[in-house]
Scaffold this active site. Sequence first.
Site, mmCIF file in Angstrom:
data_model
loop_
_atom_site.group_PDB
_atom_site.id
_atom_site.type_symbol
_atom_site.label_atom_id
_atom_site.label_comp_id
_atom_site.label_asym_id
_atom_site.label_seq_id
_atom_site.Cartn_x
_atom_site.Cartn_y
_atom_site.Cartn_z
ATOM 1 N N GLU A 109 0.838 -1.031 0.031
ATOM 2 C CA GLU A 109 0.180 -0.140 -0.096
ATOM 3 C C GLU A 109 0.886 1.139 0.063
ATOM 4 O OE1 GLU A 109 -2.033 -2.932 2.873
ATOM 5 O OE2 GLU A 109 -0.132 -2.588 2.194
ATOM 6 N N CYS A 140 -0.181 1.153 7.380
ATOM 7 C CA CYS A 140 -1.058 1.348 6.274
ATOM 8 C C CYS A 140 -2.350 2.111 6.220
ATOM 9 C CB CYS A 140 -1.080 0.134 5.413
ATOM 10 S SG CYS A 140 0.412 -0.485 4.742
#
Length: 200
Positions: A109, A140
């Site tokens: 991510e 994330c």
Amino acid sequence: MFGLEIFKSDNYLKPLNQSLYYFKPFYEGLFFYTLLCIWEITKQWYHSIFFMDILKDDAYYMRKALEQAELAFDADEVPVGAIIVQHNEIIARGYNQVELLKDATAHAEIIALTTAFGALGSKYLPEATLYVTLEPCLMCAGALYWSKIGRIVYGAADEKNGYSRYFPQQYPFHPKTTLTQGVLADEAAFLMKAFFRRKR
């Protein structure tokens, strides 16, 4: 004089007119057939240009994220892959590169977000969608919050390291971010299980 009279007369056109008369149905049929072909070609072109993007649903894009996860798997990284889509176009891709970069923050991510920021020249992604094969971790989730991304779609749940372990009752993303869970979850989970099975 005789030749001139023939030239002035339209008698020499009669055989031609008769031929055209007899062939009139053929020409008309050919004309309409040509129009039909042009119509079919135009329809196919219009469909390919304007409607194919509509057919690219969440499963389609999650498969693209799974392709990134497979790259991580082949590189002996935890197989998590991510892509970012805006206006039906993939603008960023990423997969786990923690071992390669010797960087604990090099999650799929994070790499996809950094790529998207650079591609758009913006620090916010309100019109974009992240597709990631595994539930984002706490780190994330924080990065996604600050990105103000419009939508998050993830595949398999991560009971051990996923954000929901730490925020079971709270929503960790931006208030305007929408969330979709479980897209191609079985495929993503299978890849994770295969990776850790290989490690044993």
